[in-house]
Scaffold this motif. Sequence first.
Motif, mmCIF file in Angstrom:
data_model
loop_
_atom_site.group_PDB
_atom_site.id
_atom_site.type_symbol
_atom_site.label_atom_id
_atom_site.label_comp_id
_atom_site.label_asym_id
_atom_site.label_seq_id
_atom_site.Cartn_x
_atom_site.Cartn_y
_atom_site.Cartn_z
ATOM 1 N N LYS A 13 0.824 -1.206 0.000
ATOM 2 C CA LYS A 13 0.000 0.000 0.000
ATOM 3 C C LYS A 13 0.861 1.260 0.000
ATOM 4 C CE LYS A 13 -4.023 -1.547 2.584
ATOM 5 N NZ LYS A 13 -4.765 -1.295 3.826
ATOM 6 N N GLU A 41 -8.655 -2.507 14.596
ATOM 7 C CA GLU A 41 -9.667 -2.327 13.550
ATOM 8 C C GLU A 41 -10.890 -3.128 13.958
ATOM 9 O OE1 GLU A 41 -8.181 -2.869 9.525
ATOM 10 O OE2 GLU A 41 -6.139 -2.538 10.241
ATOM 11 N N ASP A 69 -8.918 1.716 4.351
ATOM 12 C CA ASP A 69 -9.319 0.384 4.763
ATOM 13 C C ASP A 69 -9.894 -0.250 3.521
ATOM 14 O OD1 ASP A 69 -9.189 -1.406 6.948
ATOM 15 O OD2 ASP A 69 -11.363 -1.467 6.979
ATOM 16 N N SER A 70 -9.517 -1.474 3.284
ATOM 17 C CA SER A 70 -9.885 -2.091 2.018
ATOM 18 C C SER A 70 -10.054 -3.573 2.200
ATOM 19 C CB SER A 70 -8.793 -1.807 0.986
ATOM 20 O OG SER A 70 -7.537 -2.234 1.478
ATOM 21 N N SER A 85 -10.646 -9.176 5.441
ATOM 22 C CA SER A 85 -9.758 -9.661 4.375
ATOM 23 C C SER A 85 -8.328 -9.906 4.832
ATOM 24 C CB SER A 85 -9.735 -8.661 3.212
ATOM 25 O OG SER A 85 -11.005 -8.588 2.610
ATOM 26 N N TYR A 116 -13.117 -5.514 -5.171
ATOM 27 C CA TYR A 116 -12.289 -4.873 -4.162
ATOM 28 C C TYR A 116 -12.992 -3.576 -3.789
ATOM 29 C CZ TYR A 116 -7.872 -7.507 -4.872
ATOM 30 O OH TYR A 116 -6.882 -8.441 -4.921
ATOM 31 N N PHE A 152 -0.172 -7.485 -4.625
ATOM 32 C CA PHE A 152 -0.037 -8.133 -3.318
ATOM 33 C C PHE A 152 -1.371 -8.769 -2.966
ATOM 34 C CE2 PHE A 152 -2.422 -5.216 -0.530
ATOM 35 C CZ PHE A 152 -2.543 -4.109 -1.351
ATOM 36 N N TYR A 154 -4.646 -10.555 -2.548
ATOM 37 C CA TYR A 154 -5.485 -11.436 -3.371
ATOM 38 C C TYR A 154 -5.268 -11.239 -4.876
ATOM 39 C CZ TYR A 154 -8.042 -12.081 1.041
ATOM 40 O OH TYR A 154 -8.379 -12.383 2.340
ATOM 41 N N ASP A 155 -4.345 -10.366 -5.264
ATOM 42 C CA ASP A 155 -4.215 -9.991 -6.679
ATOM 43 C C ASP A 155 -4.035 -11.162 -7.659
ATOM 44 O OD1 ASP A 155 -4.691 -7.352 -6.204
ATOM 45 O OD2 ASP A 155 -2.603 -6.715 -6.309
ATOM 46 N N LYS A 175 -2.497 -0.868 -12.749
ATOM 47 C CA LYS A 175 -3.320 -1.241 -11.596
ATOM 48 C C LYS A 175 -3.794 0.017 -10.871
ATOM 49 C CE LYS A 175 -3.669 -3.520 -7.163
ATOM 50 N NZ LYS A 175 -3.072 -4.080 -5.969
ATOM 51 N N HIS A 180 -9.525 -0.069 -6.997
ATOM 52 C CA HIS A 180 -10.326 0.518 -5.928
ATOM 53 C C HIS A 180 -9.549 1.621 -5.202
ATOM 54 C CE1 HIS A 180 -7.786 -2.709 -4.721
ATOM 55 N NE2 HIS A 180 -8.099 -2.680 -3.441
ATOM 56 N N ARG A 181 -8.264 1.341 -4.881
ATOM 57 C CA ARG A 181 -7.451 2.316 -4.151
ATOM 58 C C ARG A 181 -7.145 3.522 -5.038
ATOM 59 N NH1 ARG A 181 -4.304 -1.046 -2.738
ATOM 60 N NH2 ARG A 181 -5.564 -1.651 -0.961
HETATM 61 P P1 IMP Z 1 -6.403 -3.442 5.537
HETATM 62 O O1 IMP Z 1 -4.939 -3.202 5.674
HETATM 63 O O2 IMP Z 1 -7.125 -3.632 6.812
HETATM 64 O O3 IMP Z 1 -7.058 -2.431 4.623
HETATM 65 O O4 IMP Z 1 -6.484 -4.871 4.827
HETATM 66 C C1 IMP Z 1 -6.849 -5.005 3.532
HETATM 67 C C2 IMP Z 1 -6.588 -6.427 3.067
HETATM 68 O O5 IMP Z 1 -7.409 -6.604 1.899
HETATM 69 C C3 IMP Z 1 -5.152 -6.646 2.608
HETATM 70 O O6 IMP Z 1 -4.337 -7.190 3.594
HETATM 71 C C4 IMP Z 1 -5.334 -7.596 1.437
HETATM 72 O O7 IMP Z 1 -5.459 -8.903 1.923
HETATM 73 C C5 IMP Z 1 -6.681 -7.170 0.864
HETATM 74 N N1 IMP Z 1 -6.489 -6.141 -0.208
HETATM 75 C C6 IMP Z 1 -6.832 -4.840 -0.176
HETATM 76 N N2 IMP Z 1 -6.483 -4.212 -1.309
HETATM 77 C C7 IMP Z 1 -5.878 -5.141 -2.067
HETATM 78 C C8 IMP Z 1 -5.273 -5.086 -3.358
HETATM 79 O O8 IMP Z 1 -5.174 -4.062 -4.044
HETATM 80 N N3 IMP Z 1 -4.760 -6.246 -3.787
HETATM 81 C C9 IMP Z 1 -4.825 -7.404 -3.081
HETATM 82 N N4 IMP Z 1 -5.350 -7.506 -1.872
HETATM 83 C C10 IMP Z 1 -5.892 -6.370 -1.360
#
Ligand code: IMP
Length: 196
Positions: A13, A41, A69-70, A85, A116, A152, A154-155, A175, A180-181
């Motif tokens: 990220k 979280e 958050d993703s 996730s 995503y 990284f 799930y890509d 990408k 989404h990001r």
């Molecule tokens: P966060 O750090 O709590 O937002 O966790 C998000 C999790 O979602 C990550 O650790 C990944 O497993 C997954 N994730 C979010 N964005 C992506 C992406 O762009 N590619 C692949 N996995 C993603």
Amino acid sequence: MKRLVLASSNVGKLREFRELLTPIGIEVVSQEELRVPEADEPHSTFVENALGKARNAARHAGLPALADDSGICAAALGGEPGVHSARFGGEPRSDARNNERLVELLKHEADRRAHYYCVVVLVRHAEDPEPLIAEGRWHGEVIDNPRGAGGFGYDPYFFVPALGRTAAELEPTRKNALSHRGKALARLIALLREEP
Ligand code: IMP
């Protein structure tokens, strides 16, 4: 605003945010570098978790803070892993175990749709009553066998039919333009430009 702290220790990220924000003159420092302790979280929505992380980083670093958050949301699983996730495969967090569990749960499902989701939150200071908030979605499908070495998480399993590729098979700039990001951040940048 020239310098902000990113409320994440995820190197994937950090790299993506730097690629998007450096060109507009914003230096992104990771919270790890500033010894900011990781925030919990605990919430069931992405936006609450992002806001909590941003406030925590701003409070400890004394800088404006950006958090996201993703996660990936599978239609056949009612939106799971969603906010879970990062740790879907259990502790300690592992991309390999996360992917293994997702693929296993979808093994007998005909509906492979997933998206995503990302929300980004920027606070000017810890108590900012008007955080800037933007979101983005990226639609695709979960496949059974990994493809590609980029990205990284799930890509390698996130296949975008319109491109005929997984997210891990895309150049980083491609990408970022589609993800989404990337979308959430582009919207956040538009909001920042409205600031006096
Ligand atoms: P966060 O750090 O709590 O937002 O966790 C998000 C999790 O979602 C990550 O650790 C990944 O497993 C997954 N994730 C979010 N964005 C992506 C992406 O762009 N590619 C692949 N996995 C993603």
